[in-house]
Design a protein around this motif. Structure first.
Motif, mmCIF file in Angstrom:
data_model
loop_
_atom_site.group_PDB
_atom_site.id
_atom_site.type_symbol
_atom_site.label_atom_id
_atom_site.label_comp_id
_atom_site.label_asym_id
_atom_site.label_seq_id
_atom_site.Cartn_x
_atom_site.Cartn_y
_atom_site.Cartn_z
ATOM 1 N N HIS A 29 20.706 11.114 6.456
ATOM 2 C CA HIS A 29 20.800 10.678 5.064
ATOM 3 C C HIS A 29 21.526 11.712 4.212
ATOM 4 C CE1 HIS A 29 18.584 7.011 5.388
ATOM 5 N NE2 HIS A 29 17.561 7.611 5.970
ATOM 6 N N ARG A 111 26.161 -1.489 -1.876
ATOM 7 C CA ARG A 111 25.517 -0.516 -1.004
ATOM 8 C C ARG A 111 26.492 0.631 -0.692
ATOM 9 N NH1 ARG A 111 23.712 -3.765 2.864
ATOM 10 N NH2 ARG A 111 25.164 -3.214 4.505
ATOM 11 N N HIS A 113 28.886 1.674 -2.588
ATOM 12 C CA HIS A 113 28.998 2.538 -3.766
ATOM 13 C C HIS A 113 27.846 3.536 -3.810
ATOM 14 C CE1 HIS A 113 32.150 -0.022 -4.884
ATOM 15 N NE2 HIS A 113 31.438 -0.984 -5.463
ATOM 16 N N PHE A 114 26.651 3.069 -3.480
ATOM 17 C CA PHE A 114 25.500 3.975 -3.530
ATOM 18 C C PHE A 114 25.594 5.029 -2.431
ATOM 19 C CE2 PHE A 114 23.576 0.446 -5.931
ATOM 20 C CZ PHE A 114 23.284 1.161 -7.076
ATOM 21 N N GLU A 115 26.053 4.597 -1.267
ATOM 22 C CA GLU A 115 26.222 5.577 -0.182
ATOM 23 C C GLU A 115 27.204 6.656 -0.603
ATOM 24 O OE1 GLU A 115 27.448 3.129 3.072
ATOM 25 O OE2 GLU A 115 25.406 2.700 3.699
ATOM 26 N N LEU A 118 25.758 8.931 -3.342
ATOM 27 C CA LEU A 118 24.804 9.948 -2.867
ATOM 28 C C LEU A 118 25.551 11.164 -2.317
ATOM 29 C CD1 LEU A 118 21.833 10.741 -2.198
ATOM 30 C CD2 LEU A 118 22.174 9.692 0.031
ATOM 31 N N ILE A 129 16.646 13.362 -3.341
ATOM 32 C CA ILE A 129 16.665 11.902 -3.117
ATOM 33 C C ILE A 129 16.323 11.596 -1.662
ATOM 34 C CG2 ILE A 129 18.191 9.895 -2.918
ATOM 35 C CD1 ILE A 129 19.466 10.610 -5.478
ATOM 36 N N GLY A 133 12.767 10.430 -2.064
ATOM 37 C CA GLY A 133 13.021 9.007 -2.253
ATOM 38 C C GLY A 133 13.133 8.238 -0.958
ATOM 39 N N ILE A 134 14.041 8.687 -0.098
ATOM 40 C CA ILE A 134 14.316 7.890 1.102
ATOM 41 C C ILE A 134 13.263 8.144 2.174
ATOM 42 C CG2 ILE A 134 16.007 7.417 2.920
ATOM 43 C CD1 ILE A 134 18.189 8.352 0.931
ATOM 44 N N MET A 161 18.216 10.287 -9.354
ATOM 45 C CA MET A 161 18.289 8.824 -9.240
ATOM 46 C C MET A 161 19.189 8.251 -10.340
ATOM 47 S SD MET A 161 16.839 7.663 -6.609
ATOM 48 C CE MET A 161 17.038 5.928 -6.981
ATOM 49 N N LYS A 165 23.008 6.347 -9.650
ATOM 50 C CA LYS A 165 23.380 5.040 -10.196
ATOM 51 C C LYS A 165 24.630 5.146 -11.071
ATOM 52 C CE LYS A 165 18.945 2.668 -10.381
ATOM 53 N NZ LYS A 165 17.968 2.076 -11.304
ATOM 54 N N GLU A 166 24.663 6.213 -11.863
ATOM 55 C CA GLU A 166 25.816 6.394 -12.747
ATOM 56 C C GLU A 166 27.098 6.559 -11.933
ATOM 57 O OE1 GLU A 166 24.733 9.706 -15.144
ATOM 58 O OE2 GLU A 166 23.559 8.512 -16.550
ATOM 59 N N ALA A 168 27.605 5.551 -8.863
ATOM 60 C CA ALA A 168 27.915 4.283 -8.194
ATOM 61 C C ALA A 168 28.649 3.348 -9.158
ATOM 62 C CB ALA A 168 26.631 3.634 -7.686
ATOM 63 N N MET B 1 28.566 -5.743 -12.060
ATOM 64 C CA MET B 1 27.736 -5.167 -10.982
ATOM 65 C C MET B 1 26.265 -5.239 -11.384
ATOM 66 S SD MET B 1 27.925 -1.272 -9.602
ATOM 67 C CE MET B 1 26.961 -0.706 -8.235
ATOM 68 N N PHE B 3 22.609 -4.096 -11.342
ATOM 69 C CA PHE B 3 22.026 -2.798 -11.001
ATOM 70 C C PHE B 3 20.630 -2.940 -10.433
ATOM 71 C CE2 PHE B 3 25.177 0.158 -12.261
ATOM 72 C CZ PHE B 3 24.793 1.270 -11.538
ATOM 73 N N LEU B 10 16.779 2.868 -2.876
ATOM 74 C CA LEU B 10 16.223 3.704 -1.811
ATOM 75 C C LEU B 10 15.989 2.886 -0.544
ATOM 76 C CD1 LEU B 10 13.791 5.788 -4.006
ATOM 77 C CD2 LEU B 10 15.910 6.580 -2.968
ATOM 78 N N PHE B 13 19.017 2.579 1.539
ATOM 79 C CA PHE B 13 19.255 3.768 2.365
ATOM 80 C C PHE B 13 18.339 3.762 3.583
ATOM 81 C CE2 PHE B 13 22.396 5.884 0.096
ATOM 82 C CZ PHE B 13 22.115 5.953 -1.256
ATOM 83 N N ARG B 14 17.051 3.450 3.329
ATOM 84 C CA ARG B 14 16.072 3.502 4.431
ATOM 85 C C ARG B 14 16.433 2.511 5.532
ATOM 86 N NH1 ARG B 14 11.796 2.762 0.087
ATOM 87 N NH2 ARG B 14 11.640 4.848 -0.761
ATOM 88 N N ARG B 16 19.278 1.560 6.643
ATOM 89 C CA ARG B 16 20.509 1.755 7.415
ATOM 90 C C ARG B 16 20.167 1.897 8.894
ATOM 91 N NH1 ARG B 16 23.916 6.538 4.819
ATOM 92 N NH2 ARG B 16 23.502 6.131 2.633
#
Lengths: 182, 564
Positions: A29, A111, A113-115, A118, A129, A133-134, A161, A165-166, A168, B1, B3, B10, B13-14, B16
């Motif tokens: 991650h 997804r 974008h978030f990857e 991060l 995170i 988080g994960i 967090m 988001k920002e 992404a 988009m 949100f 999260l 991510f988990r 994946r």
């Protein structure tokens, strides 16, 4: 072989079996690449073997090993500026978007974008995170692994967090990444 | 988009697939590490032998000089009388000024200031690390930035230090101290902090002929008080940290320690440890061949006089349920593509597939040798569904309505707002599972300590198949049941087919033989412990035998050899 050496050998097998998945998952991650995570997992356990005699139960074995993993990840980050390298790798890993319904396409792009977002965060935010988080470690465990206070974990996590988001959104709107976020 | 919420981000991510390591990778790496470890040990051994020769004379001299002191400490221990825990003087997360800390902590701080005088000039930050415990961090300004200098954790009621870290000293390069330096510096530091209480502690070397830290363990009546110990980290310049692995122990007077009475005999100890080891079947990773093994299931301590199990603050054991008799259906569910996956989910499990479609994820799931795994993810509909297949057969699914997760350590199988009881949910899980159980499975047990793929609203049941009444670790099934609706939200079939027959239980070496092997390399140790009863630490020390639970112990029950 004396008793202590015998015990040491048993320990490393047990330790490896117990924690290898966790270490891999944390590294995966953190850097976003299976290949790199596998290489670094090996590096972590080599370091564990070399410093096992120094483990003094100052924290649990789990947090101690993840603390080592954190250092390995950051060392690697410093060496290779991972965020740029692996953003490219992630793009290659994406499934083809041909023939997908519009909604599905949108979900997949989000997804991504978030990857990417991060991977553009500074290590300290990425770490919080990933761990809190994960991987869902407790605030206490996260603080122990990162070597900071629990209050800092809470503050950094909320900030991270928000940032992910920002970033992404920024990637989505501008169609490109931004420089590392501090 | 659109949100998504934090949890949704999260969860993505988990989920994946690459986040789960490939089993081949884990096996290959384990082999590599064994090689690395063997090389490392052989180098260490050579180094230690050289050091030992040089240090032998010094150690003998040290023992000669220290022995009379220890004898005096044991025969005249100081007592500290306080058995009633104080109400918390600080709450977790509470911020306060240094002047507001408890009188006991102020006294300890004065001692600390004598040891590290520069701290007096620094303005620390004080916060409640947890109820009743302060964390005090001293900062130093370097190039306009605040850097942590020293951090210290102290129990508000007693002023006892549970952790001290001199980050400045830890970050400075300094050679390792000699044994004499290490003992001298650590003892002076700890004595200054503990005062007369220091006399209760005996010095010992740390795990591996290394003087980078020195261990101090409390002794009463000539026996160690397990878990009441300090590790003092040192380099050639001074003390770098003080730490209590299990936290600062509450004050317990010497008089509270029962005098050694009649302890269990050697035979009774063997019989007791024999009752703590369990037979387990597992399947050899590479070949699938069934193995019969002995492993240890213990709280780590048992009463030295009665043999009863004693729990400590660091105990953890598996908790297997009673045997559950089942009627296996042996049903297999073909799922060769996304359409078949959707069909099975609708027809077999009654999931509403209206507007839902599946797509195989290109990223390949971790697979076992000869097994092709595919992950299907849903789109459309109100729920997110993931379906797992192996060799074109459905082996599991996960359904998430609103994204909710729960840490397994915080979950404890008490889902939020449950309408079903644990027993009702368990019954549903068994009913659901029976048709899909492998036809060889006649009995199951639940490992109640395992909470897998948890959500905050679901019960989690990890079922293990039994063979001749013995748990088979590689034949397990997960069923999670929503506590509000009774819906099955997780099903994972982790049943591995054995290659070859299970070893006959009658051919296993006896428990006693296995225990003798274990005790040879891991002898039990007599001492005292503060027990935990009903999740509360009791200030009533008990004489106990300690069983080494840190070492990984797995013994082939047929050959009697350790499993590496």
């Amino acid at each position: 072989m004396d008793a202590r050496e015998d015990r040491g050998q048993q320990d490393i097998s047990g330790i490896y079996r117990m924690y290898s998945k966790e270490v891999y998952q944390y590294l995966y991650h953190f850097i976003g690449s299976r290949e790199a995570a596998e290489d670094l997992t090996q590096e972590v356990f080599v370091r564990v073997i070399k410093s096992l005699h120094r483990f003094e139960e100052r924290s649990s074995m789990r947090t101690w090993i993840l603390h080592i993993a954190k250092h390995v990840a950051i060392d690697e980050y410093r060496k290779k500026r991972l965020q740029t390298i692996f953003a490219g790798t992630l793009l290659k890993l994406l499934p083809s978007t041909e023939g997908l319904p519009e909604k599905e396409l949108q979900d997949k792009e989000e997804r991504t974008h978030f990857e990417k977002a991060l991977l553009q965060l500074k290590p300290k935010y990425r770490n919080v995170i990933v761990l809190r988080g994960i991987r869902e470690y407790t605030v206490k465990e996260t603080a122990e692994i990162l070597g900071c206070t629990e209050a800092k974990v809470k503050v950094d996590f909320h900030r991270a967090m928000k940032m992910v988001k920002e970033v992404a959104l920024h990637i989505y709107e501008k169609g490109a990444g931004v420089n590392e976020i501090s | 988009m659109k949100f998504p919420s934090d949890e949704e981000v999260l969860q993505e991510f988990r989920n994946r697939p690459d986040a789960v390591p490939r089993s081949e990778f884990l096996h290959t790496l384990e082999r590599k590490l064994v090689e690395v470890e063997q090389q490392h040990r052989s180098r260490s051994k050579m180094r230690r032998t050289t050091i030992r020769l040089g240090l032998s004379a010094a150690v003998l001299l040290a023992v000669f000089f220290l022995a009379p002191i220890f004898t005096r400490l044991i025969t005249h221990p100081e007592s500290i009388m306080t058995t009633k825990p104080e109400a918390p003087l600080v709450l977790k997360g509470q911020q306060l000024k240094l002047a507001e800390v408890s009188p006991a902590v102020k006294q300890t701080l004065e001692k600390l200031f004598n040891l590290v005088p520069e701290l007096k000039t620094m303005e620390p930050k004080v916060i409640g690390k947890e109820d009743g415990v302060y964390e005090i961090v001293f900062y130093q300004k370097e190039q306009g930035k605040e850097q942590r200098y020293v951090s210290v954790e102290m129990v508000a009621a007693t002023g006892k230090i549970s952790n001290y870290e001199n980050e400045k000293a830890m970050n400075e390069e300094a050679p390792s101290p000699t044994e004499e330096e290490a003992k001298q510096m650590s003892a002076a530091f700890l004595q200054a902090l503990l005062g007369d209480e220091f006399k209760q502690y005996q010095v010992s070397q740390n795990a591996n002929n290394d003087w980078s830290s020195v261990a101090y363990t409390r002794y009463e009546n000539g026996l160690p008080v397990f878990l009441d110990r300090y590790y003092v980290g040192v380099n050639s310049k001074g003390v770098t940290y003080v730490n209590t692995p299990e936290g600062a122990q509450p004050p317990v007077s010497s008089e509270a320690f029962p005098k050694p009475g009649t302890f269990l005999s050697e035979e009774e100890v063997i019989a007791k440890v024999a009752s703590l080891i369990e037979l387990t079947y597992s399947l050899e990773k590479d070949t699938g061949k069934p193995l019969l093994t002995y492993s240890l299931e213990t709280t780590g301590y048992f009463h030295a006089e009665t043999g009863e199990d004693v729990e400590s603050v660091s105990s953890h054991t598996s908790r297997y349920s009673d045997v559950i008799s089942v009627k296996p259906g042996g049903k297999k569910l073909a799922a060769r593509d996304a359409d078949e996956v959707a069909k099975v989910m609708a027809e077999e499990f009654g999931i509403d597939m209206n507007g839902v479609s599946f797509e195989a994820d290109e990223r390949i799931l971790p697979d076992k040798k000869g097994v092709e795994g595919t992950l299907y993810k849903s789109s459309g509909g109100t729920e997110k569904i993931m379906v797992y297949t192996n060799n074109k057969e459905l082996t599991g699914f996960q359904i998430r309505g609103k994204i909710e997760t729960a840490s397994s350590t915080q979950h404890d199988n008490k889902p939020a707002n449950a309408k079903l009881t644990y027993e009702e949910a368990k019954e549903k899980a068994v009913q659901f599972l029976e048709p899909y159980l492998d036809s060889s499975v006649k009995e199951l047990k639940i490992d109640e300590s395992q909470i897998m793929m948890p959500t905050s609203t679901a019960y989690s049941f990890s079922f293990f198949a039994l063979h001749d009444g013995v748990v088979v670790t590689d034949q397990n099934y997960l069923v999670n049941v929503d506590g509000q609706t009774g819906q099955i939200v997780n099903f994972m079939d982790n049943f591995m087919k054995p290659i070859g027959p299970f070893p006959d239980l009658d051919t296993a070496i006896s428990r006693e033989e296995a225990v003798k092997q274990f005790l040879q390399s891991h002898p039990v140790e007599l001492g005292y412990i503060l027990p935990v009863e009903k999740e509360t630490l009791q200030l009533r020390p008990l004489p106990v035998y300690s069983v080494d639970t840190r070492a990984y112990f797995l013994l082939d029950a047929i050959s009697g050899k350790l499993v590496k």
